[in-house]
Design an enzyme around this catalytic site. Structure first.
Site, PDB file in Angstrom:
ATOM      1  N   ASP A  98      50.960   3.616  84.860  1.00 16.00           N
ATOM      2  CA  ASP A  98      51.566   2.514  84.112  1.00 16.00           C
ATOM      3  C   ASP A  98      52.084   3.017  82.770  1.00 16.00           C
ATOM      4  OD1 ASP A  98      52.244   0.232  82.749  1.00 16.00           O
ATOM      5  OD2 ASP A  98      50.245  -0.660  82.776  1.00 16.00           O
ATOM      6  N   GLU A 128      50.539  27.964  62.437  1.00 14.73           N
ATOM      7  CA  GLU A 128      49.228  28.181  61.833  1.00 14.73           C
ATOM      8  C   GLU A 128      48.624  26.809  61.547  1.00 14.73           C
ATOM      9  OE1 GLU A 128      49.724  30.509  58.310  1.00 14.73           O
ATOM     10  OE2 GLU A 128      50.908  32.044  59.307  1.00 14.73           O
ATOM     11  N   GLU A 176      45.853  24.271  60.414  1.00 14.88           N
ATOM     12  CA  GLU A 176      44.653  24.131  59.597  1.00 14.88           C
ATOM     13  C   GLU A 176      43.981  22.804  59.926  1.00 14.88           C
ATOM     14  OE1 GLU A 176      46.632  26.638  55.871  1.00 14.88           O
ATOM     15  OE2 GLU A 176      46.558  24.436  55.820  1.00 14.88           O
ATOM     16  N   GLU A 209      39.559  28.330  55.428  1.00 13.75           N
ATOM     17  CA  GLU A 209      40.755  28.098  54.612  1.00 13.75           C
ATOM     18  C   GLU A 209      40.364  27.725  53.187  1.00 13.75           C
ATOM     19  OE1 GLU A 209      43.749  28.058  53.673  1.00 13.75           O
ATOM     20  OE2 GLU A 209      44.615  29.178  55.328  1.00 13.75           O
ATOM     21  N   GLU A 268      40.999  27.629  59.871  1.00 13.57           N
ATOM     22  CA  GLU A 268      42.245  27.985  60.551  1.00 13.57           C
ATOM     23  C   GLU A 268      41.935  28.990  61.657  1.00 13.57           C
ATOM     24  OE1 GLU A 268      45.664  28.874  58.090  1.00 13.57           O
ATOM     25  OE2 GLU A 268      46.267  30.516  59.415  1.00 13.57           O
ATOM     26  N   HIS A 274      52.064  25.751  59.155  1.00 14.50           N
ATOM     27  CA  HIS A 274      53.167  26.671  58.863  1.00 14.50           C
ATOM     28  C   HIS A 274      53.702  27.216  60.185  1.00 14.50           C
ATOM     29  CE1 HIS A 274      50.418  27.434  55.171  1.00 14.50           C
ATOM     30  NE2 HIS A 274      51.124  26.323  55.000  1.00 14.50           N
ATOM     31  N   ARG A 309      54.912  31.936  48.989  1.00 13.95           N
ATOM     32  CA  ARG A 309      54.357  30.756  49.642  1.00 13.95           C
ATOM     33  C   ARG A 309      54.672  29.455  48.919  1.00 13.95           C
ATOM     34  NH1 ARG A 309      51.369  34.911  51.585  1.00 13.95           N
ATOM     35  NH2 ARG A 309      50.431  34.638  53.654  1.00 13.95           N
ATOM     36  N   GLU A 346      59.249  31.673  58.364  1.00 16.79           N
ATOM     37  CA  GLU A 346      58.122  30.744  58.343  1.00 16.79           C
ATOM     38  C   GLU A 346      58.553  29.464  57.632  1.00 16.79           C
ATOM     39  OE1 GLU A 346      53.558  30.389  56.546  1.00 16.79           O
ATOM     40  OE2 GLU A 346      54.963  31.869  55.747  1.00 16.79           O
ATOM     41  N   ARG A 359      57.268  26.286  56.099  1.00 12.73           N
ATOM     42  CA  ARG A 359      55.933  25.971  55.611  1.00 12.73           C
ATOM     43  C   ARG A 359      55.669  24.470  55.417  1.00 12.73           C
ATOM     44  NH1 ARG A 359      52.696  29.696  53.779  1.00 12.73           N
ATOM     45  NH2 ARG A 359      51.869  28.421  52.048  1.00 12.73           N
TER      46      ARG A 359
END
Length: 470
Positions: A51, A130, A132, A212, A220, A269, A339, A358, A360
């Site tokens: 359903d 990645e 967390e 982390e 992580e 990330h 970062r 990456e 982030r």
């Protein structure tokens, strides 16, 4: 794995139950279970009915019949079920037309990869997220007409330094100082190792696990990159394993982006790169060892980021993480090793195969099928239109002077703002019929009515601190 091999595995492992799973539109795994004897080779073609009107943001009640089509190559043995159980992730189809369902997130991800191939740009995209998460000892919360609260607790939490624990053995994790301490400060090591081994047993290639940055059990576990659809499948399995492994030892895990005030939130990330056969397409002689294609992909992601975040950061809580000072990127810029930029180029290796971007901004509340697909579509648009990412910003973007900061675009400040941007800017997602207008409209409507409006209409506990005496 083929259907015949799945049936052989069931006999080998004496499997008694087949668990059929699929992901709803917002991004939650659902399942129903059939006896092993009901799984035949034809089932992988004919599917099993269910359903669809009871699934969030899917079918109306007058068109509720849908088919779950088991995908043989997704099979794994459930490590938590008492009855020997084999899990199969399913594609969703209309039982009358036998067309793949436009709001099935896994179908959208498959279409995104097929569109990449049709463009001729590349034939695969590698995704490495990645994720967390927090592990708490206690989590209570409620909101009703006359009260609203949440209460979280963790043996690691800095706020428990002075609690009478009979005895309190200290070693509480200080705010923003949880990155890589050894036990006894890191009280999650054994649990993370158990999670890591469970993931490996389920067929996921794990690279590392660690504590982390935040207090109160932030963790992580990193998976090795793989193709988009496979990684989205693995992301759903990852969350399932983490939550159930925590529950098995009397704890609770959450992928909520910002559960704790005053400390770092949880991100996802997302590393990505394009390939053609065995050739990595993001390696070159440009900035940070990138190719022109990679720089244009960054340009596409930066250009569309205000709309992308409606999928990669899809909750009201997501925007409590995206604030300066907590390692979450709010500046729509790119940089190597940096970062504080929303697009970072990792510089750990000089190998062309390691060259990637990456992104982030994303957080683990995202539906991975939709988030990874949207990132890919933005990158493709940047490549096709040779979108310049501008000049890199190789400095701490959290510490810019006001005149510098004014020239750097920022991420949306709320889910409502991201949804507004998605409404204005989504034509790049429609190419190749990857996302459909229907899917975009339903996403915006659902998120506004069921999440943004619901939070907006309720008093916040801190408002009483601010305004009760006005």
């Amino acid at each position: 794995m083929t259907p015949r091999e799945v049936l052989a595995l069931c006999r080998e492992k004496d499997v008694k139950a087949i668990d059929l799973r699929f992901t709803d539109f917002p991004g939650t795994w659902h399942h129903f279970t059939i006896p092993t004897g009901k799984l035949e080779e034809d089932t992988f073609e004919d599917g099993v009915g269910f359903d669809g009107s009871t699934i969030r943001a899917w079918q109306a009640v007058n068109e509720s019949d849908m088919l779950a089509i088991p995908q043989a190559n997704t099979a794994f043995i459930d490590p938590f079920a008492k009855t020997p159980t084999l899990v199969l992730i399913c594609a969703i189809q209309d039982p009358i037309t036998r067309e793949d369902y436009s709001r099935d997130p896994r179908n959208i991800a498959r279409k995104a990869v097929n569109y990449l191939k049709r463009t001729g740009i590349g034939d695969s995209v590698q995704i490495g997220p990645e994720l967390e998460f927090f592990v708490f000892d206690d989590a209570r919360f409620d909101q009703n007409a006359h009260e609203g609260y949440y209460h979280l607790d963790s043996a690691e939490g800095e706020w428990n330094r002075g609690r009478a624990e009979g005895p309190n053995l200290a070693y509480k994790t200080r705010y923003k100082e949880g990155y890589f301490p050894v036990p006894p400060t890191d009280q999650m090591m054994d649990l993370r190792s158990e999670m890591m081994q469970l993931l490996i047993d389920c067929g996921i290639d794990v690279e590392a696990q660690h504590h982390e940055t935040a207090t109160a059990g932030q963790c992580e576990i990193d998976m090795r990159h793989c193709s988009l659809v496979e990684m989205a499948d693995q992301t759903m399995l990852y969350k399932y394993v983490v939550k159930n492994a925590a529950r098995r030892v009397g704890k609770t895990a959450t992928f909520m982006p910002k559960p704790i005030f005053g400390d770092n939130g949880s991100g996802m990330h997302t590393h990505f790169s394009l390939w053609k056969g065995s050739e990595p397409l993001f390696a070159g002689s440009g900035y940070a060892g990138l190719s022109d294609m990679a720089l244009h992909a960054i340009g596409g992601v930066l250009k569309h980021a205000p709309a992308l975040l409606a999928f990669t950061n899809p909750t009201t809580n997501s925007y409590k993480r995206l604030v300066p000072g907590y390692e979450a990127p709010v500046n729509l810029a790119y940089s190597q090793r940096n970062r504080s930029a929303c697009c970072r180029i990792p510089m750990y290796s000089s190998s062309p195969k390691a060259k990637r971007v990456e992104f982030r901004c994303p957080d683990p509340s995202a539906n991975p099928y939709l988030a990874y697909s949207a990132i890919l579509m933005a990158a493709i648009d940047g490549i096709q239109n040779k979108v310049s990412p501008g000049e890199p910003l190789d400095k701490d973007l959290y510490d810019l002077r006001p005149e510098e900061r004014s020239g750097v675009p920022r991420t949306p400040a709320s889910l409502e703002e991201a949804l507004d941007n998605l409404e204005r800017d989504h034509s790049f997602l429609l190419r190749g019929d990857v996302f459909t207008e229907d899917a975009i409209r339903e996403w915006v409507s659902y998120k506004r009515a069921r999440e943004a409006d619901q939070v907006r209409l309720r008093p916040h506990p801190y408002e009483f601190c601010l305004y009760f005496d006005v």
